[in-house]
Design an enzyme around this catalytic site. Structure first.
Site, short mmCIF file in Angstrom:
data_model
loop_
_atom_site.label_atom_id
_atom_site.label_comp_id
_atom_site.label_asym_id
_atom_site.label_seq_id
_atom_site.Cartn_x
_atom_site.Cartn_y
_atom_site.Cartn_z
CG ASP A 71 141.75 -7.60 109.90
OD1 ASP A 71 142.28 -7.14 108.88
OD2 ASP A 71 142.21 -8.57 110.53
NE ARG A 173 124.16 -25.47 132.34
CZ ARG A 173 123.54 -24.37 132.79
NH1 ARG A 173 122.33 -24.07 132.31
NH2 ARG A 173 124.09 -23.60 133.70
#
Length: 308
Positions: A71, A173
């Protein structure tokens, strides 16, 4: 004649691939097609029997490109050729093969079908991303799979603000953030617990990587939106953060840098032999369970004795 000029692209430095490329080139020549070898493929495999071409020359001359590799090889070829609208066929000489979906053992028959016009096609979208610092564009690239913002290897979590079409969406975060196309939804985004998007879905998936707050969840967005990620904090000052566009990396991000991602102007056309099924690819590559067929006992595979 369909596809009068065909380009061949192979994974670099892959042992044994030269023989497969030459066999395919011979099949194409016997079928009356002009064969071009992508220049780097020819250089890395030592093939000298056919003319070579750069990506731009392939875009100008070829009516089809066949990629043999994994890929990753297809990602690179697709990015280089998408603007030229050259359709791609992927033959798997790698490990996973979501977009290089034709088995090597079935390649000759599959290519014969394609040359005869017996194929199916689907359009895949690309992402266009830029790294901006103030009014300056520091880096720009396209991605077939995804754009990933990630912390440095030894750094702490990064704090980022995400907006969509200029509207504030979230501040979070996390170790990073993945923006993936439907094609890329089965790559890094999937390993970060993102959803799988069918290639026919006009959407992008945004997936936080190891977020501090478990309420930061993946979300699917329209493919025509613009996503802007602003770095609020990159953890320790010496650590920093990186932006990855498929296999292309910009590793000099600092606080207040922005990564802007939108759908690219062009698409990628993939060709498959008749009978291609995206769901069959998912079943095979992800080892999804199947219902037992008649003759199986208690959900076990009759051939292996293992759970189906």
């Amino acid at each position: 004649m369909l596809f009068p000029t065909v380009a061949l692209i192979g994974r670099h430095n892959d042992a044994g691939i030269a023989g497969h490329l030459l066999a395919l080139a011979g099949q194409l020549s016997d079928a009356g097609r002009e064969v071009l070898f992508e220049a780097e493929t020819a250089a890395n495999t030592g093939v000298t029997a056919y003319p070579t071409a750069t990506a731009a020359q392939i875009g100008a001359r070829a009516s089809l490109a066949i990629v043999i590799g994994g890929d990753g090889t297809m990602l690179g070829a697709a990015r280089r050729l998408a603007r030229f609208n050259v359709p791609l066929v992927g033959i798997n000489h790698g490990r996973v093969g979501f977009v290089t979906d034709i088995r090597l053992s079935a390649a000759a028959d599959a290519i014969r079908q394609v040359l005869e016009g017996r194929y199916e096609s689907d359009e895949r979208i690309l992402l266009a991303g830029t790294v901006r610092r103030g009014e300056d564009v520091l880096y720009e690239a396209e991605a077939f799979n995804d754009v990933v913002l990630s912390r440095a290897g030894r750094g702490g979590m990064i704090e980022m603000h995400v907006s969509v079409n200029g509207a504030s969406m979230a501040t979070m975060r996390a170790d990073g953030l993945v923006i993936a196309t439907p094609t890329g939804s089965t790559a890094y985004a999937l390993s970060a617990n993102g959803p799988i998007l069918h290639p026919g879905v006009h959407g992008l998936v945004l997936v936080p990587v190891a977020p501090q707050a478990l309420s930061n969840r993946p979300i699917v967005l329209p493919s025509d939106c613009e996503i802007e990620i602003t770095l609020v904090s990159t953890g320790r000052v010496e650590a920093g953060a990186s932006a990855h566009f498929d296999m292309q990396t910009w590793s000099q991000l600092t606080d207040d840098d922005r990564i802007v991602v939108r759908r690219a102007a062009h698409t990628i056309r993939l060709l498959h032999p008749l009978g291609y099924s995206y769901y069959a690819t998912l079943r095979q590559k992800l080892n999804w369970n199947r219902m037992p067929s008649q003759g199986d006992s208690d959900g076990e595979d009759a051939a292996s004795g293992c759970p189906a």
